[in-house]
Design a protein around this motif. Structure first.
Motif, PDB file in Angstrom:
ATOM      1  N   CYS A  89       0.819  -1.225   0.000  1.00 49.16           N
ATOM      2  CA  CYS A  89       0.000   0.000   0.000  1.00 49.16           C
ATOM      3  C   CYS A  89       0.845   1.264   0.000  1.00 49.16           C
ATOM      4  N   GLY A  90       2.056   1.178   0.570  1.00 44.66           N
ATOM      5  CA  GLY A  90       2.943   2.341   0.575  1.00 44.66           C
ATOM      6  C   GLY A  90       2.765   3.279   1.751  1.00 44.66           C
ATOM      7  N   HIS A  91       1.757   3.078   2.600  1.00 46.60           N
ATOM      8  CA  HIS A  91       1.572   4.055   3.690  1.00 46.60           C
ATOM      9  C   HIS A  91       1.358   3.452   5.089  1.00 46.60           C
ATOM     10  N   CYS A  92       1.272   2.135   5.201  1.00 43.34           N
ATOM     11  CA  CYS A  92       1.078   1.546   6.538  1.00 43.34           C
ATOM     12  C   CYS A  92       2.416   1.547   7.292  1.00 43.34           C
ATOM     13  N   CYS A  95       5.224  -0.568   5.545  1.00 39.34           N
ATOM     14  CA  CYS A  95       5.650   0.131   4.320  1.00 39.34           C
ATOM     15  C   CYS A  95       6.505   1.345   4.678  1.00 39.34           C
ATOM     16  N   CYS A 103       3.464  -5.642   4.386  1.00 41.60           N
ATOM     17  CA  CYS A 103       2.436  -4.593   4.330  1.00 41.60           C
ATOM     18  C   CYS A 103       1.131  -5.109   4.926  1.00 41.60           C
ATOM     19  N   SER A 104       0.419  -4.232   5.633  1.00 43.02           N
ATOM     20  CA  SER A 104      -0.845  -4.709   6.229  1.00 43.02           C
ATOM     21  C   SER A 104      -1.901  -4.985   5.162  1.00 43.02           C
TER      22      SER A 104
HETATM   23 ZN    ZN Z   1       1.527  -1.095   3.396  1.00 44.41          ZN
END
Ligand code: ZN
Ligand code: NAI
Ligand code: MN
Length: 337
Positions: A89-92, A95, A103-104
């Motif tokens: 996702c790039g934001h958890c 990440c 990643c979640s």
């Molecule tokens: Zn993530």
């Protein structure tokens, strides 16, 4: 296009599907080679808890980009690429600390979304890594399995002074042995497995000492030689191995594990803490594709040493049966599309 689809556990079909179109931010890959992994067979048999059906399997694949989605540079069309199956996702939290592999909202290509056992596949453009001409088409799909070894060794930080013990001489054990030897220059790499043919492959892949532990624990020959491994990697992944690894390890050793068994391992705190053992686990890879591509093109890795078979994609069922049933003769089986 033709795709290999696991419709439901135990039911595989080769399906004609409409040609995939890349979504915004994606590329489409015309697949030419793909490797069979244990996890593909697990999805086929319904033993992968993450898989959703129907599923196009395959997460080790190579091809060239033949179409790009909106927002992707059309100059990428024609690039020879391998695909990182980790979509994050790039934001958890994971990440944000550089660990997209956990990643979640992790999605693995070929597991959670359709993969590479197909004439064409799509992937996020940033997951498609260009392969230099020094890596031939027929070996490029081997980058992915080496990223697993790159990931676990990044935690373990091997040094030439280490004495390493690797459990298992399957594809995972062999890639680990090659990375320990070819990249980190570890002087002594010991491997243990129950299959003599696999131990022979381990020697050809760089192991210094190969021990068959079918009839006796590896602890015995190690004790005779007074060897206490400073680095242990479990690439066989039976739940009983962890305690044995802790027992044979040197004080201050690091142990890496990569198994997914749901069964309990019985371990004492005392055996870990009294030696101040460090335990690391590793799943898939976090951004290791560029590193492995570099190692391979520098000749530090020899992927051809793992490849025992290459078969046409249409022969997938025969290829998976061979891969699964004949561990003596088989290591990495590639499919050609
Ligand atoms: Zn993530
Ligand atoms: P494989 O089944 O081809 O190889 C395993 C080898 O271990 C076999 O040669 C077998 O004879 C040997 N073995 C089994 N029990 C043993 C024991 N008690 N002592 C010594 N050797 C033993 O499997 P492959 O593809 O090499 O994968 C190995 C493991 O790695 C699997 O459990 C798989 O789930 C796991 N894996 C983990 C990944 C991760 O990212 N964490 C990625 C890929 C695989
Ligand atoms: Mn794999």
């Amino acid at each position: 296009m033709k795709s290999i689809v696991i419709q439901q556990p135990g039911k595989l079909t080769i399906e004609t599907r409409p040609l995939l179109q890349p979504a915004p931010g994606e590329v489409r890959i015309k697949v030419s080679y793909a490797g069979i992994c244990g996890s593909d067979v697990h999805i086929f048999h319904g033993h992968n808890p993450f898989a959703k059906y129907p599923r196009v399997i395959g997460h080790e694949f190579f091809g060239h980009i033949d179409s790009v989605g909106q927002g992707v540079d059309p100059a990428r069309i024609g690039e020879r690429v391998v695909i990182d199956p980790v979509v994050s996702c790039g934001h958890c939290y994971p990440c944000s600390v550089g660990r997209p592999n956990v990643c979640s909202e992790l999605q693995v290509i070929g597991v959670h979304r359709d993969g590479g056992f197909s004439d064409y596949a799509v992937a996020p453009a940033q997951n498609a890594y260009q392969v230099p001409p020094s890596i031939p088409d027929s070996l490029a799909s081997m980058v992915e399995p080496f990223t697993i070894a790159a990931n676990i060794t990044a935690f373990l930080k091997p040094t030439p002074q280490d004495t390493a013990l690797v459990y298992g001489a399957g594809p995972m054990g062999l890639t680990v042995i090659q990375v320990l030897k070819g990249v980190y220059g570890v002087q002594k790499v010991i491997v243990t497995d129950r299959i003599d043919e696999r131990l022979q492959m381990a020697r050809e892949n760089g192991a210094d000492w190969a021990i068959n532990n079918q009839h006796q624990s590896v602890a015995e020959p190690l004790a005779v030689e007074n060897i206490r491994p400073t680095l242990v990697i479990d690439a066989a992944c039976h739940p009983a191995i962890l305690q044995e690894a802790i027992n044979v390890a040197s004080p201050a050793a690091r142990i890496g594990m990569m198994g997914f068994s749901g069964e309990a391992s019985s371990i004492t705190q005392q055996s870990i803490t009294s030696k101040e053992i460090s335990l690391f686990s590793s799943r898939l890879n976090s951004h290791r594709f560029p590193q492995v591509i570099e190692w391979m093109s520098q000749g530090k890795l020899n992927p051809e040493k793992l490849v025992t078979h290459c078969m046409p994609g249409e022969e997938i069922e025969a290829a998976m049966t061979l891969f699964e049933k004949d561990q003596r003769a088989c290591c990495k089986v590639l499919l050609k599309f």
